[in-house]
Design a protein around this motif. Sequence first.
Motif, PDB file in Angstrom:
ATOM      1  N   UNK A 206      -1.186 -44.306   3.196  1.00  0.00           N
ATOM      2  CA  UNK A 206      -2.170 -44.079   2.146  1.00  0.00           C
ATOM      3  C   UNK A 206      -3.175 -45.230   2.083  1.00  0.00           C
ATOM      4  N   UNK A 207      -2.718 -46.450   2.226  1.00  0.00           N
ATOM      5  CA  UNK A 207      -3.625 -47.597   2.176  1.00  0.00           C
ATOM      6  C   UNK A 207      -4.612 -47.570   3.339  1.00  0.00           C
ATOM      7  N   UNK A 208      -4.152 -47.176   4.511  1.00  0.00           N
ATOM      8  CA  UNK A 208      -5.058 -47.075   5.661  1.00  0.00           C
ATOM      9  C   UNK A 208      -6.057 -45.952   5.478  1.00  0.00           C
ATOM     10  N   UNK A 209      -5.625 -44.850   4.860  1.00  0.00           N
ATOM     11  CA  UNK A 209      -6.554 -43.761   4.558  1.00  0.00           C
ATOM     12  C   UNK A 209      -7.628 -44.223   3.583  1.00  0.00           C
ATOM     13  N   UNK A 210      -7.227 -44.997   2.593  1.00  0.00           N
ATOM     14  CA  UNK A 210      -8.185 -45.510   1.619  1.00  0.00           C
ATOM     15  C   UNK A 210      -9.193 -46.444   2.270  1.00  0.00           C
ATOM     16  N   UNK A 211      -8.779 -47.165   3.287  1.00  0.00           N
ATOM     17  CA  UNK A 211      -9.645 -48.151   3.932  1.00  0.00           C
ATOM     18  C   UNK A 211     -10.588 -47.531   4.957  1.00  0.00           C
ATOM     19  N   UNK A 212     -10.144 -46.483   5.661  1.00  0.00           N
ATOM     20  CA  UNK A 212     -10.878 -46.033   6.839  1.00  0.00           C
ATOM     21  C   UNK A 212     -11.471 -44.621   6.759  1.00  0.00           C
ATOM     22  N   UNK A 213     -11.064 -43.814   5.794  1.00  0.00           N
ATOM     23  CA  UNK A 213     -11.491 -42.419   5.787  1.00  0.00           C
ATOM     24  C   UNK A 213     -12.542 -42.146   4.705  1.00  0.00           C
ATOM     25  N   UNK A 214     -13.362 -41.139   4.989  1.00  0.00           N
ATOM     26  CA  UNK A 214     -14.440 -40.721   4.095  1.00  0.00           C
ATOM     27  C   UNK A 214     -14.301 -39.224   3.825  1.00  0.00           C
ATOM     28  N   UNK A 215     -14.826 -38.816   2.687  1.00  0.00           N
ATOM     29  CA  UNK A 215     -14.877 -37.395   2.366  1.00  0.00           C
ATOM     30  C   UNK A 215     -16.340 -37.002   2.246  1.00  0.00           C
ATOM     31  N   UNK A 216     -16.683 -35.876   2.882  1.00  0.00           N
ATOM     32  CA  UNK A 216     -18.037 -35.327   2.799  1.00  0.00           C
ATOM     33  C   UNK A 216     -17.963 -34.013   2.019  1.00  0.00           C
ATOM     34  N   UNK A 217     -18.804 -33.895   1.014  1.00  0.00           N
ATOM     35  CA  UNK A 217     -18.890 -32.670   0.226  1.00  0.00           C
ATOM     36  C   UNK A 217     -20.297 -32.118   0.366  1.00  0.00           C
ATOM     37  N   UNK A 218     -20.399 -30.848   0.731  1.00  0.00           N
ATOM     38  CA  UNK A 218     -21.690 -30.181   0.847  1.00  0.00           C
ATOM     39  C   UNK A 218     -21.878 -29.244  -0.347  1.00  0.00           C
ATOM     40  N   UNK A 219     -22.848 -29.569  -1.165  1.00  0.00           N
ATOM     41  CA  UNK A 219     -23.231 -28.701  -2.279  1.00  0.00           C
ATOM     42  C   UNK A 219     -24.388 -27.837  -1.786  1.00  0.00           C
ATOM     43  N   UNK A 220     -24.153 -26.553  -1.670  1.00  0.00           N
ATOM     44  CA  UNK A 220     -25.085 -25.651  -0.996  1.00  0.00           C
ATOM     45  C   UNK A 220     -25.703 -24.668  -1.992  1.00  0.00           C
ATOM     46  N   UNK A 221     -26.969 -24.341  -1.767  1.00  0.00           N
ATOM     47  CA  UNK A 221     -27.595 -23.272  -2.537  1.00  0.00           C
ATOM     48  C   UNK A 221     -28.246 -22.293  -1.576  1.00  0.00           C
ATOM     49  N   UNK A 222     -28.383 -21.048  -2.029  1.00  0.00           N
ATOM     50  CA  UNK A 222     -29.003 -19.994  -1.235  1.00  0.00           C
ATOM     51  C   UNK A 222     -29.996 -19.252  -2.116  1.00  0.00           C
ATOM     52  N   UNK A 223     -31.234 -19.144  -1.607  1.00  0.00           N
ATOM     53  CA  UNK A 223     -32.298 -18.526  -2.392  1.00  0.00           C
ATOM     54  C   UNK A 223     -33.198 -17.712  -1.469  1.00  0.00           C
ATOM     55  N   UNK A 224     -33.450 -16.459  -1.823  1.00  0.00           N
ATOM     56  CA  UNK A 224     -34.373 -15.630  -1.066  1.00  0.00           C
ATOM     57  C   UNK A 224     -35.795 -16.052  -1.406  1.00  0.00           C
ATOM     58  N   UNK A 225     -36.540 -16.508  -0.401  1.00  0.00           N
ATOM     59  CA  UNK A 225     -37.915 -16.916  -0.621  1.00  0.00           C
ATOM     60  C   UNK A 225     -38.786 -15.682  -0.852  1.00  0.00           C
TER      61      UNK A 225
END
Length: 289
Positions: A206-225
């Motif tokens: 867990x400590x190594x995960x805290x030191x070396x890993x990242x989380x990416x979150x994609x907030x997406x929207x969809x709109x008809x132009x």
Amino acid sequence: MTTRAQELQARLPRQALRADDSWWPKPAPNPFRHVVGARTLPPGEWLRPRPFDAPLIAWRQALLDEQGPAAFDALPGTEPAGEVLLELLGARNRPGRHPLDTAGRLVAEDLCLVDISGGEPRLVGASLAMPNRWLLADKLGQPMIGIHVPVPGYAEQLSAAVDKFLTSLREHRIMTRANWAITDDDRLFQPAADSRARRAGTVTTADEAAEHLYVRVEYQTLRLLPGCGTVLFTIRTAHEPLAALADRARVAAGLASTIEVMPPADLDYKGVLPYRDAVLALLRRFRDG
């Protein structure tokens, strides 16, 4: 030699890359299955600026300049859709520049144009500063099923639903959804799979995960132009150390519950598989306080 984009990334405030709690997708169902997970977005929330957007937009502009067609490309005939987008943004195009390129330099989001006029949605243009392990050159002009070839279960579980969802969008209704992944790479521009699991075998606690890993979150929207048979797909990406979830017990709990039920192929696609036990140990620590 350090580039301008690298210098600007190093100076980005942490808050510019932090995900709002509302961006996170709901925990996956058990038994696991893929879901589109879209909901309606109030128009006033669409491309809503955040307090630390200015330095992020400056970084995007430098990255787009440096990466050229790796970060921006559009098929011929997409200019009218780009002009419609600029009108929605209340902006004007720069002479000699594709209007989608201009738009992509004004906001914090990546912008993708999806043509639906032929009945089979396909990617026809993108301003893409923060891809999550995909190459624009490989995806441009492709239908959705071709774009999502690496996604486990997409063809069987999601392809028909996604195509129907896109072709059924109406101008008055904006939709939003979210996605996430784990990476051991701190770069924001990750266009290729070489950024996957570079520390496999070295992150086991867990400590190594805290030191070396990242989380990416994609907030997406969809709109008809309006009036052009094109859907605008926007992607606002948050990129944080996994340790940043220490003060978000509910988010950590939801992510842990998803990882617990996710099959190995999906865990691999999400970048979790080499670090599953370490990531779960860290998330459970945050969940339990």
